[in-house]
Structure formats: structure tokens, C-alpha cells
Design a protein around this motif. Structure first.
Motif, short mmCIF file in Angstrom:
data_model
loop_
_atom_site.label_atom_id
_atom_site.label_comp_id
_atom_site.label_asym_id
_atom_site.label_seq_id
_atom_site.Cartn_x
_atom_site.Cartn_y
_atom_site.Cartn_z
N ILE A 193 30.31 83.38 -66.56
CA ILE A 193 30.96 82.40 -67.45
C ILE A 193 32.08 81.69 -66.72
N GLN A 197 30.08 74.14 -65.63
CA GLN A 197 29.06 73.16 -65.26
C GLN A 197 29.47 72.36 -64.04
N ASP A 455 36.71 63.63 -67.63
CA ASP A 455 37.75 64.65 -67.55
C ASP A 455 38.19 64.79 -66.10
N ASP A 458 37.94 68.30 -64.45
CA ASP A 458 36.59 68.72 -64.09
C ASP A 458 36.11 68.01 -62.84
N PRO B 533 42.33 76.45 -76.96
CA PRO B 533 41.61 75.37 -76.28
C PRO B 533 40.16 75.78 -76.04
N PHE B 535 37.04 75.53 -73.46
CA PHE B 535 36.74 75.15 -72.08
C PHE B 535 35.61 76.01 -71.56
N PHE B 536 35.26 75.83 -70.30
CA PHE B 536 34.05 76.43 -69.77
C PHE B 536 33.90 77.92 -70.07
N ALA B 537 35.03 78.64 -70.07
CA ALA B 537 34.92 80.09 -70.19
C ALA B 537 34.72 80.55 -71.63
N ASP B 650 37.52 70.67 -72.24
CA ASP B 650 37.11 70.22 -70.91
C ASP B 650 35.69 69.65 -70.96
N SER B 652 32.77 70.79 -69.88
CA SER B 652 31.75 71.72 -70.39
C SER B 652 31.82 71.78 -71.91
#
Lengths: 765, 765
Positions: A193, A197, A455, A458, B533, B535-537, B650, B652
Motif C-alpha cells: 500500500i 499509483q 497534483d 504526486d 486526509p 491519500f495513497f496509503a 492526492d 491516487s
């Protein structure tokens, strides 16, 4: 989604502080699971759970019975044959990167596929050798079994060295498999995780660059050693270009022709996807053609091109890994395990998103681990997935790992029977075929621009990941990228937008006061919003912004007041000041003593609250000061902190926040916290945050509740009796208040009649 | 802080979507500074700015004129003498850790203090040698100039080796100074904000342990080599305890007696702080006494104790660093620079918080850098601050760096004149004096318990920092701790509490529905709050929680509906279904075909919206299905996502969020986003987030606005005409609605009259 119906709404309710609200509305006592409860649950055992876990260990049991035979089998076979051919070609090519004889590459392309069929969760990746992993294994191989330094080069010696090298490659592969298996069993697949991306996109693009560079030596037919270290790609390029004059023109021309054909036909396949019953298996055609031409024209002798040569036929007996070798390559084994899995999983994730099915990191770790253990035992080398080959499997219509099985059958046929047919094939053809499939990965460069627009962070992650992975190598590059990515999460929260809010449109809406014209700021009230969690990295920033917003440093003001107080005490003692009902009157001429003399207080006492109990009156700092004494003017009486976006407070934040609150409270400024997250109050109470100065009653449900509370409090305070020490409030006279009430009442009535239908919807039916 | 006045408030305003609100309230166009603007500002130049920067470079110019001479000079002199004595003793002791003759330790305690006086910002730290840094320098020294391996050991050889070692120590010190200066000039002092309170506390405690262990060899008088590597502390302990039988009992007894005396007297100093005019200078007394006893009893000869011995007098001429040595210790120089600064700054921060004054990381980096450059040039070794010595300086009443100057005068006197008096002093006495000052740092162990209660994460940070710094050494330990700390920030946000909200108390308050009894959930509406927030995680976590909250997987439902639609089309074609105004009527007996047969659709098409334009009617999925066709029941028509705690999204997160929203929209479920942060709408628009399915009109100001909008929309939809395809809504009949309206009106009127005074406060005066 319909445009909003422009109706009104009416709210009539008490002004709620957190405490008042919780008194009025009964709270359900809930048992919150502790850490131990979770642990117990995790290790609990039921027959159903065992069954589920067992099924999870063998994903093939779930998906194979649901296989849509009639629909998918054709695609899978076509794809399998294409993939199998590429696997053969890549196996041969990548074996050269490992510095072992070509036939061992075929083993690497055979065993892991069978294991992954049973244990793997991705349907589209083609398991097998991967150039960067091959290069990494090759690095270990050349380190532990260097080139024959004596330069004798007789055949027995060469074959002994080859045997040793195969053993080293097999052992390090086995070791990386064990690492992967352990990581999978202990459920460490969660590390994926942290591969966002953007990170995956940048990383796979970098991997494509590595593949491209690694194939250059075959296209130009140049002897380039393997560089398994940071900046290795630069050394490789340097090595290629320093020898560029030695290029074998025949190989280069063949490469370019093959590349052109593959590229054009693949574009056509894409464009006429709808019209073609099945994509043209161009890799197959090109390989057969190239092998035939090479054989009949006898390229090897005429142009001295590099050909695959005679392959060993059949399998080798499995061997146990060499413990002595294992000890020397623990770090390599681990980085191969991580890079192999990271590459495979990032490719698998791309396809799982494209075709929308779930994949399981832990299960895939187990699958790759077992695959490498089996592969290593049979003298194969580390497998993952080649981006290009997976591209072939997916783009030629592979639906499930049945395609993988078909491809392994192709490899099997080559191993057992028709390997000799490939002997005249040029290595440069292999390289070109691999490159032909990189287009998709390289096209990810286009994402950078899009990411920058969407973003910035990113985009920076993409670029950093790409550069790190290209320059530092995939292993160190990946670690760097993940660390950098974690840092961006911190940085995003580190400079939160701190804004002063004001009422917009005179209802209960509070927005940034700079953004709107029609705003109203209650006099003497500052509403301050911090739009991120508050923690060690931004609590000082928060403090500074708050001080900027209120316009003064509370500690400094407190010190000045304490100083003034000491002066007043001194003057009272000397009889220079008289106390009258109207305040202090100075009877002596102002003396303007030097500040220095009055400053003889100890530092430690400076931030004590101003204590006026020993004085005959309370001092109103805004007006009452005798001449010669000045304190900074404080023009606010209340601060509201909007905590609705503060999703956590850490220990540093609590400590600093408490200190700031105390400073303001000691200036007689009321502080309120609005919209705090559920649980914050409990946490603060547990942390002994509250005392006689900072009380839980400062928590209000919304900003509007707090504002109304302040206005009411100030109105009550200023109307009935005039307290000396109270901050002067421009009180509305009773008459204007009543007049206004009537006007407002009309509005309320009209609105109420118009909208109480709305309210009725809100009742129990 | 006053208890809330229990008043009511009334709000009457339109239901606002973001769009409606922005149409009604004019927004000010503001110019937001770009990155380039900031850069231009940063490099802008004005005479005032130059002056400020110049003043900032010489902090002494600011604080020296404000020095409170009468008040502070006595404390500073007392503190300076005490500190100076400790500095002398520590200088001698730590020089032994560097493996250079003792007198060079005095240079290390002299030059950097002078430089820090001019350039430093902390008032309480005592600049000079620090045992762990000394050990690190010692590691380089023994690596580059190993012990005389031949074992000849004649005096000329020893002195040559000593000279070489001094040169190495001086060169690496110079190098670390250059690194620090560069970091300071390029404003890299910001790295200190990543040192949270918990981390500093754990780190300084670990440093205290290192000091303790490093002094053991002097207390027991054992020959222990320096171990400059991970787990070095274990090797040191092993070395000590393996030789424990060789302990010099005289040294041990002296150590314990000195330790006891120092400890007891220091406790008394603390306890009778108020009554004593100045703390007892116990270090001074003990040293003088010990030196006298040792001299007259002649310990050196009688008990073979280790004594300081004859010191070289006077200064050495400054030398340029050896470039050859510099090249060999770049990494060491950097880690010494970082650890030296980190230790000094963490100690400085402790005192700056205790005594409340600002310190500047960049300026301190410059000060330490220049100090080390000067110190290295004069053959001193790397300086930072010793925790124990800073403790002495602060606890004996040091107020400013004047104490530092006094201490350097003491060192100067010893260097120039009275060094010979210290010759008979036992080394074990030096060690005990150093240990006597560690108490405060070691007492930080008590914090662990408090931290666990206040914030689990911070407690874990403390423990990890402590263990890492103790075991891995201060340099690698610090890097590990900072990386771990960054990870905790991510982890804190990684598993946000996702809750389903409900209306509490029938006004505009929405809380976790599990927490209250008096709740109301509007029918068919889910209100979902994510408290961090996205985000990717955590975006996958968010998605899963949302799916759990609504009770179905939208993608699966969509697929089932598409399947059912194909079946219906087929039946209509066959004439098995008839369209009537009441819906579809099945004319054939249900056939219950196997699902498998209907499944022959391509995977790629599965998540398309259900298109019913070709059908004669719209299908109501809740009721209208012919027998034999089933779809999962969806019992909600609207979802409200409360984004008030989402401080950023973000790339993702945007991608996944868009996908989820689309899935729900295609099920005819309306999605609303309430309370999004300012700027999110703009950002999403820039990112091409919106299309014909996902529109900006989904954004509402508050949850309540969205709920009222939904209720009104559903009421309008269900009342006037009965649409077939609309989800059935239990509509209140018009009569009950009116009746309720009247009852509610009364409430509204009473409340309105009672509270419109409140509203009047809210008008412009």
C-alpha cells in the motif's frame, strides 16, 4: 445529481457546548476493542475460518471452476502461445545477463509459471525471468565466481565455471524465494500500500529504461559487463558508447528491421482491434522468419552475428542450495526478493485496476516465494514478471493464468524437443522483440504532465521515483522513492493553510474572510482555522500563524502587564496613585523611570498569570493605566479555534497547544475550540490537559455555537452592570435591539411558514 | 472560561450547495502567490533586510547590550567557574576516548566556546567536547592510525603516532565543521523540526546511556577499545565485563565515593535551592580534594591508579587540515556533523523551552561549524555540547553565554598555568563527576509511562528512538528514529476512523450514530465521514469502509443489473414480457435459465451504466422485475460524504474516489460531498474530475444542507406525480404534513420571540 432546489431551512435549537450537548443527549456506552481483543480475534480459530484461509492459499480452486471455457479458451491459447514464445526468447536472452548458459533461462521460464498458476492471484502477469532481476543475480554470480582470471579458457575449465555459476544463481534464487515466502506468511504484503499509483508508474517506467539499456548490448552486439551498483546504468551506457565503433552492422540492421515490423504491426493490431478476430501473432512470425533466414543465409558465418546456439535438451536433476553461497548473499537475496515482488505486484496492480479484479499481496508473495524456491531447486534463476512479456500476454487476449500454463507448455516443448530449431536465431532479434513491448511502459512519460496539473506532489513523487530508480538501481531506488513518498505525506500536512474565518451572509456559515465581500466578523472575536492534523512537524507553524492572526504575542503582552502591575504596586505603596470608583488617579507627576530598573524579576516567573487580588481594584488594561505606564493594546476578547479539520493531535501538539491556551487565558482572553473530532475531549482528559485555567467547557459543537455563546455572554456582561475590568463592548441599546427584533421576527415568520414543511419531513413518522 | 449560557439560536437561510452559495455571495478575486513569487521574495534585497540578516549572523550584538549586569553576573561567574572546571576535567577525559594526549582535550574545550559566544543562539548549553562525538572521532583515528602493530613502543615512535593521530582528529573535526557551516548557510537547520519532543527525549536518554557506558572503563580502570559501529555498546560492555576481575579496586572505590558525594550534594542543592545563596560548587571541591589526597598519599604509586599526568602547557600553532585524510573520512565527517548538531540542538531546545527563548537552528549550525573549523585548525577535536556539562552550567545558575566565556577563561588558566596541579588527579574521579550530572537525562525514563497514557504513538517513538540510538549508535539510530517518526505520521492517517453519522436531537447536528440513542437517520440516506486526509496509503481502506457502510458493493450490483437488463431485453424480444402502465408483466412461465449462459459478456463492458433508452419503460429495480430475474436490493438513494476532516486528497485518492462516485451514480444513487475544504472544488475542476455523471453541484456546505436538499427533492419527486423508476419513498400525506406544520410553527414562534435578541446581536451596528 440534480441542481439544488433553492429552498430555505430553519434551525431552532439551544447553543450547544460539547458538555451541554452531551448532557442533553444520552450517549451510548460502547465497548471499544482493545489491542488484545484484536489480537485474540486475529488468532481465533473456527472451521469456517480455516476453510477460508485454506481456500485463500489456493486461489486456483476458486477461479478455475468459474472458467468460461467456450468464451475464453481461444484467447488464452492464442495469448499463451505468443507469451510462451516470448518467454522462450526472453529466457534465452536473460540467461545471458545472468552469465549462465541459455538453456537455464528456459527453466526460469517454466517452473515458476506452474507454481504461480496454483498460488497466484493475478490473471494477466506472465511469471518468469525479468531482466533487472537477472542483472542482479548476474551481479552476485560475477562477484562470487569471477571470469576465469588466468585466461586459460579451455573447455573443461569453462564448463566448471559455468556449473559453479549456475549453482550460485540457483542458490540466490532459492534464498530470495525463502524471503518472499516468509514475508507472505507473516502478512507483510501490506508494504504494497506504500506503492502509490504515481510511484508505481515512475518505477515501472524506470524499469523499462533499464530493460532498454540492458538490451542495447544485444542490438549492437557489444561485450558489456553487468554493473550491479548505483549509477550502473551510466556505466553500462558508457561501456556501450565507448565501443560503438565495434557495432556489428548486420545485428543492428536486423534489430531495427525487427523493431520496425513489430512496432507497426502492433499499432495495426491496436487500431483494427475490432475488425481482427485475433491480433496478429507478430512475435511468432518474426521469430520463425528470422530463424529461417538466418539458417539458410547462414548469417553466423557470413556476418559473424551472435546466435542463440545449441541448447541443452531436457531437465536437470533438482539440487539443494549451497549453504556456503547462501551466507555470502543474504543482502542480495533480500533485495532480489523485494524488487522481484515489487515489480511483479506493480504490474499486477496495473492489470487488476484495468480489468477490475482483486489481487492479494500476501498470497502473491507466497506464490512468488514458492515459485523461486522450486525454480532455484531446478537450477533456474530468480523470476518475477517481465513487463514486456506480461504486455504480450495481456494484449494478445490472455484472460487467466490458463494462458500462463499454455505458455509453459510451449517452453516445455522447446526444452524437450525443438530447441535445436532456435539455434540459428540472432540474439539481436530477441532483444528487439523485448523492446517492442516496452511502448506502453514508456508511454507513461506522458503522465508527468497530467500529474503536474492534477497534483504537484504526486508529480514530484513520479519524477523522484523515476530518477532514483534509473540512477540508483531498482532496489535502492525503490527504497529511496518509498521514503520520499512518506516524507511528502508529512510535508503536505506540515504547512497547513491557517485562515481567519468570518461569518458570510449572516447565517451560520464561516469562511475565509479574505474570500468574500459580504462578511461579518463579530467584534473582538478571532476565528482561526487550521486545516490539517497538528503534530510535531507543524505545531510551531500553527503557533506562529495563530500569533500572526491575533496580532500580538500573548507571552510578551503578559510580561508587559506583569511589569506594569509591579510599577502600579510600587506607585500605590509610595502613595503616588489613588483608587477612586472611576479607576486609578495619579497624584504625582509621571516619573518615566527607566525600564531597566523595573526589570529585576527572575526569568522563571515571567509567564505567571497577572494576580490582582492584592490590589484594591481590578485594572482594566484597555483604559485605566496611570500615565507613564503602557501595555500593548489587546483588541480581542475571544478566540475560536476551528478544529474540524484537525484529525489528530500528537503529544508535542498537545504540549504546545496547552501552553498557547494558557498564555491567552492569562490575558483574560476566552478560548473556544469548535468542531473537534470525536474522542479528542476524552483523549485530552486522559492526558491531564485540563486544569482550573483550561476547562472542557471551552469545547463547542460548531463555530456558530461558540460565536453565539460569546455574543450572549458579552451582552449580559456589558448590559446589567458595568464591570471595571471588562473589555468595553459596543453594546446595542435596548431600543435598537427591540426594533431589530421585530423586523427580524417578520423574516423569521415568513420563512418559518414557507419552510416548516421541510421540518416536518424531519420528524418521526 | 464560563459555563455556557443555555440560550437558543435560530437560523433561517437557504439550503446552500457550494454553487448556490458562491452565486449568492460574491467572492473576492485574490492573487495567490506562485512558487516564483515566493522565490523572488526570498531573493529580494533591501537595506533593512541586509541589516537584519547581518544582525542575525551575530546574535551576540543583540543580547549582550541587554545583559542585566547586576543581576546576572554573579550567577554567570559561579556557573562559569563550575562549568569551566568540568570542561577541563571532561576535556582531559574525552581526549582519552579520541586516543590523543589529554592536553588536546583542553583545546577542544576552549576555542569553540569563544566562537559560540559570538555566533550561537542558545544561552545555556556549554559548548565543547562530547563523549559520543569523541568516540566517533576516536574511531576514525584508530582506523587511519592503528596502534603500533610492531609493538616496539619506544618514545619517539609513540610521539610520532600521537602527532599523526592529533592530525587525523583535527582534520575530521575541520571537515565536520565545513559540513555544518554549509548546512547552516543553505538553511538546512529546518531538519530540526523533524526532531519531535518524544524523539529528543528518547535520543538524549540514549546518549546518556552511551556516556555512562563510555565512562565505565575509567571507573573500573580497564583497557577498553573504542567500538564505532552498530551494537558497539554491547561490544564495549562485553569488553568491560570480560575484564571485570582486573578492576582496580582503588579506582572503583574512589569513583563510588565521589559519585555518592556528588549525588547527595546535588540533591541537597536542589532541595534547599531557596535557602542557599548559590549552589555548593561540589565538582570544584571534590576535584581539589581528590587531587590533594592523591598527591599527598601518592595513589599513583601505592595503588597503581590511572592519573591525568603531566599536561602540555601553552597552545600549538594552527595547522591546515590534511587533504589526504579529508578524502578518507568524508562519511565520518558528515555523520559527526549531524550527530554533533543534533545532540547540541536537542539539549539547546530543552533549555530554550524551559527558559522560554527562541533558538535558531541555522544560526547554531553556523556557530558550531565555525567553532569546529577554528577548533580543528588549532588541533582540537569535534565539539558539540556535553549533556552533563550543560547540566552543570544551567543548574549552577548560568544565565547567558557569559558563563561560557568564564568557563573558557578557566580552561585558559589551566592550559597556560596551573595544568601541573591536575597531574595527580585520578581519571576515575573525572568519570564520576561526569556521571553525577546525567541524572536529569536518565530521569527521562519516567516520561515513557506518561507518554503511554497521553499518546501511544509518541510513546512508541520514544522507545524506538531510545533502542535504536542505544544499539545502533547515535548516528544510525537518529536516522532510523527520524524515518520511523515520519512513518508514524503516515500510519496515524492510514486507518482513519470512518463512521456513519446520523442526526442527533433533530437539529443540524450529525454525530456517530452508534454513540447516541436519540438519533434520526433520514430514510435511504447514508452519511459517511472519513476523519483524515485521503491519500495513497488509505484510499483503499476508505473505499472498503464506504462499501461496508452502505452495505453493498456498487460494482457488483451494477453488474447484476446489467445482466438482468440483458435478460429482460431478451424476454421482450421473445414476447415473454408485456409493457403495461403498471410495469412489466410476464406472460410466459418463468424459465430460470442458468446464469452461466447469460454471462457471455466481455469483462470490459461490465461497469457501464445501465442504459434503458431502448426499452419502452424505465425499470424500477426495487419492484418491477419479472419472475426469474433478481438483482440485489439497494435500499438507499443518497450518500453524503462528510469531507470536513479531509485536509487533502492526492492523485491516487482522486482517481479512486472518482471511480467509486461513478459506480454509485450509475446505480442512480445521488452522492453529495459536504464540508469540503476551500480549494478542493477548484483542484478537482483543474484535474478534470467532473463530467456528465459527476458534477460540481454535488458539493454542499454542510451535511444538513445536503440532507434537506435530499429530503426536499425526494418529497417533490414523490408527491406530484408517481414516477415508475423512482425509489419508493414513504411520503407523508399532505394532511399530516400541514398538521405538523402548525404544531411546529408554534414552537418556531415561541423560540423565535425568545431568541431573536440573539440574532440582533448579529447585525451590523
Amino acid at each position: 445529481m440534480v441542481e439544488p432546489v433553492g429552498n430555505h431551512y430553519v434551525i431552532a435549537r439551544p447553543v450547544y457546548s460539547e458538555n451541554a450537548f452531551n448532557e442533553e443527549h444520552e450517549k451510548v456506552h460502547r465497548y471499544h476493542k482493545t489491542f488484545w481483543d484484536h489480537l485474540k480475534l486475529y488468532f481465533s480459530c473456527s472451521s469456517q475460518r480455516v476453510k477460508k484461509i485454506a481456500l485463500g492459499l489456493f486461489p486456483v480452486v476458486s477461479w478455475l471452476p468459474a472458467y468460461r471455457f467456450r468464451e475464453w479458451i481461444l484467447s488464452d491459447i492464442v495469448s499463451g502461445i505468443n507469451t510462451g514464445l516470448v518467454a522462450v526468447l526472453q529466457g534465452l536472452a536473460f540467461a545471458l545477463l545472468v552469465n549462465v548458459p541459455p538453456s537455464y533461462g528456459l527453466y526460469a521460464a517454466f517452473f515458476p509459471v506452474l507454481v504461480y498458476f496454483i498460488f497466484g492471484t493475478s490473471r494477466h502477469i506472465s511469471v518468469g525471468p525479468f531482466p533487472v532481476l537477472s542483472l542482479m543475480v548476474g551481479g552476485v554470480v560475477t562477484r562470487l565466481v569471477p571470469d576465469d582470471s588466468a585466461g586459460i579458457g579451455n573447455s573443461t575449465n569453462t564448463s566448471a565455471i559455468d556449473n559453479e555459476r549456475v549453482m550460485v544463481a540457483a542458490s540466490v534464487t532459492f534464498l530470495s524465494g525463502v524471503f518472499q515466502l516468509l514475508l507472505g506468511i507473516f502478512q507483510f504484503g501490506f508494504i504494497v500500500i506504500y506503492l502509490s499509483q504515481s510511484l508505481i508508474s515512475g518505477f515501472t517506467t524506470a524499469a523499462a529504461i533499464h530493460v532498454l539499456v540492458s538490451q542495447l548490448k544485444f542490438m549492437f552486439q557489444l561485450p558489456v559487463p553487468g554493473f550491479n551498483k548505483p549509477f550502473g546504468i551510466i556505466y553500462t551506457l558508457e561501456s556501450v558508447f565507448s565501443q560503438i565503433t565495434d557495432t556489428n552492422i548486420a545485428d543492428l540492421v536486423t534489430s531495427l528491421i525487427v523493431l520496425l515490423i513489430v512496432f507497426v504491426v502492433k499499432e495495426m493490431n491496436d487500431r483494427y482491434k475490432e475488425k481482427l478476430p485475433t491480433p496478429i501473432p507478430i512475435e511468432l512470425l518474426v521469430t520463425v522468419l528470422a530463424a529461417l533466414i538466418s539458417h539458410f543465409v547462414d548469417f553466423e558465418k557470413k556476418f559473424n552475428v551472435a546466435v542463440v546456439g545449441k541448447l541443452e535438451e531436457g531437465f536437470q536433476a533438482p539440487v539443494a542450495p549451497d549453504v556456503g553461497i547462501l551466507q555470502k548473499c543474504i543482502a542480495d537475496g533480500f533485495s532480489i526478493a523485494i524488487v522481484g515482488f515489487a515489480v511483479a505486484f506493480s504490474v499486477a496492480k496495473v492489470y487488476s485496476i484495468k480489468h477490475d479484479y482483486p489481487i492479494d499481496g500476501n498470497q502473491d508473495l507466497i506464490a512468488f516465494g514458492l515459485g523461486n524456491i522450486v525454480g532455484g531447486s531446478f537450477k533456474g534463476f530468480a523470476s518475477s514478471t517481465a513487463l514486456s512479456r506480461s504486455g504480450v500476454q495481456e494484449s494478445t487476449g490472455g484472460k487467466t493464468q490458463i494462458a500462463g500454463i499454455v505458455s509453459s507448455v510451449i517452453v516445455l516443448i522447446v526444452i524437450l524437443a525443438i530447441g535445436f530449431l532456435l539455434a540459428p536465431l540472432q540474439k539481436s532479434v530477441l532483444a528487439s522483440l523485448a523492446l517492442g513491448n516496452l511502448k506502453g511502459m514508456l508511454m507513461q512519460f506522458k503522465e508527468v504532465h497530467v500529474l503536474w496539473r492534477k497534483d504537484k506532489y504526486d508529480c514530484v513523487i513520479w519524477v523522484v521515483t523515476f530518477i532514483a530508480a534509473v540512477l540508483l538501481g531498482l532496489d535502492i531506488g525503490l527504497a529511496t522513492a518509498v521514503a520520499f513518498q512518506l516524507l511528502t505525506v508529512v510535508i503536505r500536512s506540515q504547512f497547513p493553510s491557517c485562515t481567519v474565518l468570518a461569518n458570510v451572509g449572516r447565517s451560520n456559515i464561516y469562511r475565509n474572510r479574505k474570500d468574500y465581500t459580504d462578511i461579518y466578523e463579530p467584534e473582538g472575536v478571532k476565528i482561526f482555522k487550521c486545516s490539517s492534523p497538528i503534530f510535531f512537524a507543524n505545531v510551531e507553524f500553527f503557533r506562529e500563524k495563530l500569533i500572526t492572526a491575533v496580532g500580538f504575542n500573548p507571552l510578551r503582552v503578559l510580561r508587559k502587564r506583569n511589569k506594569a502591575l509591579r510599577k502600579i504596586r510600587k506607585m500605590l505603596k509610595k502613595g503616588e496613585l489613588q483608587v477612586t470608583p472611576k479607576g486609578l488617579i495619579c497624584t504625582a507627576s509621571p516619573t518615566y523611570e527607566s525600564d531597566e530598573e523595573l526589570d529585576n524579576n527572575r526569568i522563571e516567573e515571567l509567564d505567571q498569570p497577572t494576580i490582582m487580588t492584592d490590589l484594591p481594584i481590578r485594572i482594566n488594561w484597555a483604559t485605566d493605566l496611570p500615565p507613564g505606564i503602557t501595555v500593548p493594546q489587546v483588541n480581542i476578547h475571544s478566540i475560536i479555534l476551528d478544529f474540524s479539520s484537525v484529525s489528530f493531535l500528537d503529544f508535542s501538539a498537545m504540549t504546545v497547544l496547552r501552553k498557547i491556551l494558557k498564555e491567552f487565558v492569562r490575558l483574560d482572553i476566552d478560548i473556544y475550540i469548535a468542531g473537534a473530532y470525536e474522542g479528542l475531549l476524552d483523549k485530552l482528559e486522559r492526558s491531564a490537559f485540563f486544569d482550573e485555567e483550561i476547562k472542557p467547557s471551552m469545547f463547542f459543537l460548531t463555530i456558530h455555537d461558540a460565536v453565539l455563546h460569546i455574543l450572549l455572554k458579552k451582552d449580559i456582561a456589558s448590559s446589567p452592570k458595568l464591570k471595571l475590568a471588562e473589555v468595553t463592548l459596543q453594546s446595542s441599546s435596548f431600543i435598537t435591539l427591540c426594533l431589530y427584533s421585530i423586523a427580524r421576527l417578520q423574516t423569521v415568520l415568513c420563512t418559518a411558514i414557507a419552510v416548516c414543511a421541510t421540518l416536518s419531513l424531519f420528524s418521526k413518522r
